[in-house]
Design a protein around this motif. Structure first.
Motif, mmCIF file in Angstrom:
data_model
loop_
_atom_site.group_PDB
_atom_site.id
_atom_site.type_symbol
_atom_site.label_atom_id
_atom_site.label_comp_id
_atom_site.label_asym_id
_atom_site.label_seq_id
_atom_site.Cartn_x
_atom_site.Cartn_y
_atom_site.Cartn_z
ATOM 1 N N ILE A 126 26.423 26.633 63.662
ATOM 2 C CA ILE A 126 26.696 25.738 62.535
ATOM 3 C C ILE A 126 27.242 24.426 63.095
ATOM 4 N N SER B 110 24.242 30.103 57.637
ATOM 5 C CA SER B 110 23.424 29.125 58.359
ATOM 6 C C SER B 110 23.732 27.713 57.876
ATOM 7 N N SER B 111 23.325 26.735 58.662
ATOM 8 C CA SER B 111 23.537 25.334 58.285
ATOM 9 C C SER B 111 22.675 24.941 57.094
ATOM 10 N N GLU C 201 23.206 36.257 58.420
ATOM 11 C CA GLU C 201 22.858 35.056 59.184
ATOM 12 C C GLU C 201 22.265 33.976 58.289
ATOM 13 N N GLN C 202 21.537 34.387 57.257
ATOM 14 C CA GLN C 202 21.030 33.405 56.292
ATOM 15 C C GLN C 202 22.186 32.763 55.538
#
Length: 450
Positions: free
Chosen positions: A210, A184-185, A180-181
């Motif tokens: 995102i 991520s955006s 998830e890191q």
């Protein structure tokens, strides 16, 4: 006119534009590109300014892969390279060998980063977790990144500010927060295309949010829960265990959807979640739904009440269904809401008796009998229908009859089946006189059986 001697003729190969020369090289392995240096004087130093570097260990296969020769070849090309940038860097190798170690591979990756690589592919077969150079994880020029069959130790700081295309295939993660890191955006602020296939994500729940995302492909057999929120998403291919939780804004933004569930329903919550997806796809143009998706929504007693009256944009519909009354009723309900539909392809999955216990099917036939749909003049744009693995069962014939009654301008309906099925299909059609009935229902439709 005087004839020019050979040495007076124009050397056309030498003066090819760089763009054409680069296009020619794109079809060759690097070993063959190196050999072209003998073609002309201008090409003697061609290897010093290559912008497309594709290193593949399989190109060095004789009796067995010669990793020592491969290592020396890569090292030599990098030593000869000038200061020009590299557009594409592709490395397909293995590191479990005394001639080729992780230090060699990391040196090559660092070289690509220093030369401002834009497209990066890495196939790296290794039994151990690899530590890639830190400069790779903060490369500011990579726009396309594809990682295949690799175990990576991800550092705390990862930043790909220019990344637009990210493909993970068979990648193993060991920390539940890493994936998830990574997507991520904050890590990938410009990401538009994301593909995650057959990875070990080390999580049961994956959340993707995102703002720039336009295309998503998710094929994960072990992923239980999936949350998605991206109002710019235009296309999704989703193959997961159960219906994902997709925000309403995301559903409205989607134009192309391919959704398959790998497990059958085991609760009414799942049915409602699947129905929410279908109901929210009001702007979709191309829609493909798997048989388990149809089974999910066939369990929802409120589907008919909440389904939009019209999917105005939908033109291409692909469906996998089981040959049951429940599924046929769901398809009829869906077709009634698609006034601009042009193409329908239905693939029928048989062996329903074996699948019944696996899917834990609830008997919904009484409910659907009470909600029989009358014929309606609603498929006037439909031109082509294809039905695959057709066997001529009552449910299948009923669906065909419904389509022919409502698609007044249908041009072609084709039935395809296996060689084993074809004889029984023809027998069933003759026995029921349905083929004659079909012709009467739609005399202008070309009905084909193959």
């Amino acid at each position: 006119m005087k004839k020019h001697s050979l040495d007076q003729k124009i050397d056309r190969i030498s003066y090819l534009p760089n763009e054409i020369r680069g296009h020619i090289f794109s079809f060759l392995s690097l070993k063959d590109v190196v050999k072209t240096s003998i073609l002309s004087k201008q090409w003697e130093h061609v290897c010093s300014s290559l912008s497309d570097m594709k290193f593949d260990l399989s190109d060095f296969t004789r009796i067995k892969r010669d990793t020592g020769e491969f290592r020396d070849f890569v090292d030599e090309l990098m030593l000869r390279h000038d200061n020009s940038d590299i557009k594409r860097f592709s490395l397909n190798t293995k590191v479990d060998d005394k001639f080729l170690t992780s230090s060699h591979v990391n040196a090559w990756i660092s070289f690509a980063v220093r030369h401002k690589v834009q497209i990066f592919y890495l196939w790296k077969f290794s039994k151990r977790v690899e530590k890639l150079p830190l400069c790779f994880f903060t490369c500011s020029t990579i726009a396309e990144l594809s990682l295949f069959y690799i175990k990576i130790e991800w550092p705390t700081v990862v930043k790909f500010p220019s990344l637009k295309y990210f493909h993970l295939y068979g990648v193993c993660f060991y920390n539940e927060n890493t994936i998830e890191q990574l997507i991520s955006s904050c890590t990938c602020p410009m990401l538009e295309d994301l593909l995650i296939e057959h990875c070990d994500l080390a999580v049961e729940t994956l959340s993707i949010s995102i703002p720039s995302l336009k295309f998503l492909k998710l094929l994960e057999e072990n992923l239980v829960y999936f949350n998605l929120a991206s109002s710019t998403l235009r296309e999704i291919n989703c193959y997961c265990c159960e219906p994902p939780n997709i925000s309403s804004e995301t559903l409205l933004s989607l134009l192309s959807v391919d959704c398959q569930f790998l497990q059958g329903p085991n609760s009414t919550d799942h049915a409602e979640c699947a129905s929410k997806i279908l109901i929210g796809l009001q702007n979709v143009k191309t829609l493909s739904l798997g048989s388990n998706f149809i089974e999910f929504i066939s369990r929802d007693h409120n589907l008919a009440a909440y389904l939009p009256s019209s999917y105005w944009s939908l033109k291409d519909l692909q469906l996998d269904i089981y040959s049951t009354r429940n599924h046929v009723q769901v398809i009829k309900l869906l077709l009634r809401s698609c006034p601009n539909l042009q193409i329908v392809c239905i693939e029928i999955e048989q062996d329903i008796k074996e699948l019944t216990s696996v899917l834990n099917m609830t008997n919904m036939e009484e409910y659907w009998k009470l909600n029989e749909l009358p014929p309606a003049d609603i498929l006037n744009k439909l031109r082509t229908v294809e039905i695959k693995f057709f066997e001529g069962s009552w449910s299948e014939l009923h669906l065909v009859s419904y389509i022919l009654q409502n698609a007044k301008f249908l041009e072609k309906m084709s039935f395809s089946c296996t060689f084993r099925q074809q004889e029984s299909v023809e027998r069933n059609l003759r026995k029921s006189d349905m083929l004659t009935a079909f012709t009467k229902l739609a005399p202008n439709v070309a009905i084909l059986l193959s």
